[in-house]
Design a protein around this motif. Structure first.
Motif, PDB file in Angstrom:
ATOM      1  N   ASN A   1       0.646  -1.143   0.002  1.00 31.35           N
ATOM      2  CA  ASN A   1      -0.107   0.016   0.026  1.00 31.35           C
ATOM      3  C   ASN A   1       0.953   1.314   0.063  1.00 31.35           C
ATOM      4  O   ASN A   1       0.305   2.451   0.153  1.00 31.35           O
ATOM      5  N   ARG A   2       2.077   0.926  -0.310  1.00 30.03           N
ATOM      6  CA  ARG A   2       2.894   2.393  -0.198  1.00 30.03           C
ATOM      7  C   ARG A   2       2.718   3.164  -1.367  1.00 30.03           C
ATOM      8  O   ARG A   2       2.281   2.700  -2.584  1.00 30.03           O
ATOM      9  N   ASP A   3       2.839   4.668  -1.246  1.00 34.61           N
ATOM     10  CA  ASP A   3       2.722   5.377  -2.436  1.00 34.61           C
ATOM     11  C   ASP A   3       4.033   5.615  -3.372  1.00 34.61           C
ATOM     12  O   ASP A   3       4.686   6.772  -3.313  1.00 34.61           O
ATOM     13  N   THR A   4       4.410   4.476  -3.754  1.00 34.93           N
ATOM     14  CA  THR A   4       5.399   4.386  -4.824  1.00 34.93           C
ATOM     15  C   THR A   4       4.759   4.050  -6.313  1.00 34.93           C
ATOM     16  O   THR A   4       3.831   3.350  -6.201  1.00 34.93           O
ATOM     17  N   PRO A   5       5.709   4.451  -7.167  1.00 30.41           N
ATOM     18  CA  PRO A   5       5.261   4.180  -8.489  1.00 30.41           C
ATOM     19  C   PRO A   5       4.910   2.640  -8.677  1.00 30.41           C
ATOM     20  O   PRO A   5       4.206   2.371  -9.089  1.00 30.41           O
ATOM     21  N   VAL A   6       6.170   1.776  -8.155  1.00 28.61           N
ATOM     22  CA  VAL A   6       5.939   0.294  -8.447  1.00 28.61           C
ATOM     23  C   VAL A   6       4.860  -0.301  -7.472  1.00 28.61           C
ATOM     24  O   VAL A   6       4.162  -1.106  -8.145  1.00 28.61           O
ATOM     25  N   GLU A   7       4.490   0.221  -6.416  1.00 34.60           N
ATOM     26  CA  GLU A   7       3.498  -0.570  -5.709  1.00 34.60           C
ATOM     27  C   GLU A   7       2.038   0.141  -6.162  1.00 34.60           C
ATOM     28  O   GLU A   7       1.143  -0.777  -5.962  1.00 34.60           O
ATOM     29  N   ARG A   8       2.029   1.339  -6.730  1.00 37.76           N
ATOM     30  CA  ARG A   8       0.850   1.909  -7.340  1.00 37.76           C
ATOM     31  C   ARG A   8       0.232   0.980  -8.334  1.00 37.76           C
ATOM     32  O   ARG A   8      -0.723   0.646  -8.621  1.00 37.76           O
ATOM     33  N   ARG A   9       1.428   0.779  -9.206  1.00 39.03           N
ATOM     34  CA  ARG A   9       1.180  -0.021 -10.390  1.00 39.03           C
ATOM     35  C   ARG A   9       0.669  -1.224 -10.240  1.00 39.03           C
ATOM     36  O   ARG A   9      -0.251  -1.988 -10.707  1.00 39.03           O
ATOM     37  N   LEU A  10       1.241  -1.986  -9.398  1.00 39.77           N
ATOM     38  CA  LEU A  10       0.996  -3.401  -8.812  1.00 39.77           C
ATOM     39  C   LEU A  10      -0.562  -3.470  -8.264  1.00 39.77           C
ATOM     40  O   LEU A  10      -1.231  -4.355  -8.915  1.00 39.77           O
ATOM     41  N   ARG A  11      -0.970  -2.399  -7.578  1.00 43.49           N
ATOM     42  CA  ARG A  11      -2.492  -2.398  -7.117  1.00 43.49           C
ATOM     43  C   ARG A  11      -3.249  -2.107  -8.418  1.00 43.49           C
ATOM     44  O   ARG A  11      -4.459  -2.681  -8.245  1.00 43.49           O
ATOM     45  N   GLY A  12      -2.925  -1.099  -9.166  1.00 45.12           N
ATOM     46  CA  GLY A  12      -3.609  -0.747 -10.389  1.00 45.12           C
ATOM     47  C   GLY A  12      -3.842  -2.348 -11.286  1.00 45.12           C
ATOM     48  O   GLY A  12      -5.030  -2.464 -11.862  1.00 45.12           O
ATOM     49  N   ARG A  13      -2.786  -3.086 -11.468  1.00 48.46           N
ATOM     50  CA  ARG A  13      -3.047  -4.252 -12.199  1.00 48.46           C
ATOM     51  C   ARG A  13      -3.791  -5.296 -11.671  1.00 48.46           C
ATOM     52  O   ARG A  13      -4.625  -5.739 -12.307  1.00 48.46           O
ATOM     53  N   ILE A  14      -3.933  -5.325 -10.339  1.00 47.53           N
ATOM     54  CA  ILE A  14      -4.662  -6.416  -9.572  1.00 47.53           C
ATOM     55  C   ILE A  14      -6.246  -5.728  -9.692  1.00 47.53           C
ATOM     56  O   ILE A  14      -7.226  -6.562  -9.989  1.00 47.53           O
ATOM     57  N   THR A  15      -6.306  -4.368  -9.537  1.00 48.72           N
ATOM     58  CA  THR A  15      -7.608  -3.901  -9.737  1.00 48.72           C
ATOM     59  C   THR A  15      -8.316  -3.896 -11.248  1.00 48.72           C
ATOM     60  O   THR A  15      -9.432  -4.357 -11.099  1.00 48.72           O
ATOM     61  N   TRP A  16      -7.256  -4.079 -12.124  1.00 44.65           N
ATOM     62  CA  TRP A  16      -7.961  -4.191 -13.495  1.00 44.65           C
ATOM     63  C   TRP A  16      -8.346  -5.587 -13.487  1.00 44.65           C
ATOM     64  O   TRP A  16      -9.688  -5.726 -14.141  1.00 44.65           O
ATOM     65  N   LEU A  17      -7.673  -6.602 -13.319  1.00 43.91           N
ATOM     66  CA  LEU A  17      -8.018  -7.967 -13.385  1.00 43.91           C
ATOM     67  C   LEU A  17      -9.313  -8.213 -12.509  1.00 43.91           C
ATOM     68  O   LEU A  17     -10.205  -8.890 -13.007  1.00 43.91           O
ATOM     69  N   TRP A  18      -9.375  -7.706 -11.145  1.00 45.25           N
ATOM     70  CA  TRP A  18     -10.579  -7.911 -10.444  1.00 45.25           C
ATOM     71  C   TRP A  18     -11.664  -7.457 -11.168  1.00 45.25           C
ATOM     72  O   TRP A  18     -12.711  -7.831 -11.076  1.00 45.25           O
ATOM     73  N   THR A  19     -11.759  -6.193 -11.634  1.00 48.61           N
ATOM     74  CA  THR A  19     -13.048  -5.378 -12.298  1.00 48.61           C
ATOM     75  C   THR A  19     -13.285  -6.164 -13.645  1.00 48.61           C
ATOM     76  O   THR A  19     -14.596  -6.114 -14.034  1.00 48.61           O
ATOM     77  N   GLU A  20     -12.532  -6.946 -14.109  1.00 50.56           N
ATOM     78  CA  GLU A  20     -12.715  -7.653 -15.602  1.00 50.56           C
ATOM     79  C   GLU A  20     -13.552  -9.264 -15.413  1.00 50.56           C
ATOM     80  O   GLU A  20     -13.927  -9.620 -16.251  1.00 50.56           O
TER      81      GLU A  20
END
Length: 424
Positions: A143-162
């Motif tokens: 949950n850190r506010d870094t580019p790497v962790e934000r991207r990881l969260r975003g990729r998971i969310t995209w798969l989850w919403t699909e």
């Protein structure tokens, strides 16, 4: 993670030290034993090396949970875990899916489907649920506010919403269906009714932000199964839900690696009480040993799905051929800590017969002098996750803190202490 050769659990360790040791050595299955390209979890590994590209989506969900435990306990670094999770997501993003739902088995190099059976060659909603139980925990943990962790969260969310959970209601029927195939459609006709390991599937389907299902699908589908309500007495223990004597113990493990049963209630049960009763009935059955199997007793117990001398079976009091699966007692640690620790000490004393390069072997049958040469992802994973939940509640706290999950549980009529305040 530094490799140790020939390491065996030490009987002289304290209980907490032994739990840590077993978790860490079992974690090797998902770290050293992972697929070399995607780092997804192989369906099974053997005592000896064998090349295999068949990875399991549900087992990979348990692998993700194991990564979280490993970072928290400093067995691997945060960056190492994120790198491997990113490689997993590479395959999951480009691999074959069916309305966003993944198959049971995939090729770990290409992401293409490996059929489970002749007609089971497409979407597996339950395996997909176990995968997302882990991925959503990772989204909450990293949950850190870094580019790497934000991207990881975003990729998971995209798969989850699909994931199209509502597709698996077969045009609006009031029940979820396990399988769909572009070649065979709904021909397996496997409606998901309870009580079994699939509560997590209905919770995720109700929680989905885009393709969710309504509460009637849970109440008229899952909760209307022939073996849902029980209420009978077994060995002096009342069992609220489930088939006679409770069924295999993985019913208390798979959904509850993330779902916290403590104080979790709905119109049908208190799920902490349900899982405790189920585990105690399983223990009492093995302790009393009505079939006089060799080895059974208060120190050697635990019936669940695993390999056995004749192949693979969902072992339970009403399906008992003498096969004990270490994961059954060990993953029940949150429910029966004294009985599970006693079993762990017993398994440790057996030495190399039960211990191998990825922790305890999958199962053994003393009556037939048989010991598995396998380790299974879906059995090793719950050992790590449920022991951690027993020790710290880590995965329970992560999963139950997810806003979509809280909303989905409330939609289905559940109550939990997590809705009001974080519990430990």
């Amino acid at each position: 993670m530094k490799k140790k050769s020939g390491t065996k659990p030490a009987a002289k360790l304290s209980d907490d030290e032994l739990l840590e040791f077993v978790q860490r050595e079992t974690f090797r299955y998902f770290w050293e034993g992972a697929h070399p390209v995607s780092f997804m979890a192989l369906d099974r590994r053997y005592r000896s090396e064998r090349d295999d590209d068949k990875v399991t989506t549900g087992g990979t969900g348990f692998a993700v949970m194991a990564f979280i435990v490993a970072v928290e306990r400093q067995w691997v670094t945060r960056d190492e875990a994120i790198e491997r999770l990113s490689r997993m997501l590479d395959i999951l993003e480009r691999g074959t899916c069916y309305h966003g739902v993944l198959p049971h088995f995939m090729d770990g190099r290409t992401g293409t489907t490996i059929p489970f059976w002749r007609k089971d060659d497409g979407a597996d909603l339950v395996e997909t649920s176990l995968l997302f139980q882990g991925l959503l925990c990772a989204r909450a943990y990293f949950n850190r506010d870094t580019p790497v962790e934000r991207r990881l969260r975003g990729r998971i969310t995209w798969l989850w919403t699909e994931v199209e959970w509502n597709w698996h209601t077969r045009d609006g029927r009031k029940m979820l269906y396990w399988h769909w195939s572009p070649n065979n459609g709904w021909s397996l006709d496997h409606g998901i009714r309870g009580w079994n390991e699939c509560l997590i599937t209905y919770v995720l389907a109700a929680s989905a932000p885009r393709y969710g299902v309504g509460p009637e699908v849970y109440h008229e589908g899952y909760a209307s199964g022939r073996d849902f309500l029980n209420g009978k007495d077994y060995h002096g223990i009342e069992l609220p839900l489930g088939p006679p004597s409770g069924g295999p113990l993985f019913f208390t493990h798979y959904s509850f690696c993330g779902l916290d049963p403590r104080g979790l209630t709905d119109n049908y049960a208190d799920y902490g009480a349900q899982n405790l009763a189920h585990a105690r009935i399983n223990y009492e059955y093995c302790r009393r040993n009505p079939k006089n199997h060799k080895g059974y007793g208060p120190s050697c117990w635990g019936l669940t799905a695993s390999d056995d001398p004749d192949g693979y079976s969902a072992h339970a009091p009403d399906n008992d051929n003498g096969t004990i699966s270490p994961t059954a007692a060990l993953a029940s640690m949150p429910y029966t800590p004294k009985e599970s620790m006693r079993a762990l000490r017993y398994f440790v004393k057996a030495g190399d017969k039960l211990w191998g390069r990825f922790g305890f072997i999958d199962a053994f049958n003393e009556t037939r002098d048989w010991h598995a040469d396998t380790f299974l992802a879906i059995d090793q994973g719950p050992i790590i996750a449920m022991i951690e939940n027993h020790r710290t509640g880590l995965l329970w706290n992560l999963f139950m803190s997810i806003p979509e999950i809280q909303a989905g549980l409330k939609k289905l009529g559940f109550k939990s202490p997590h809705f009001d305040a974080r519990i430990t």
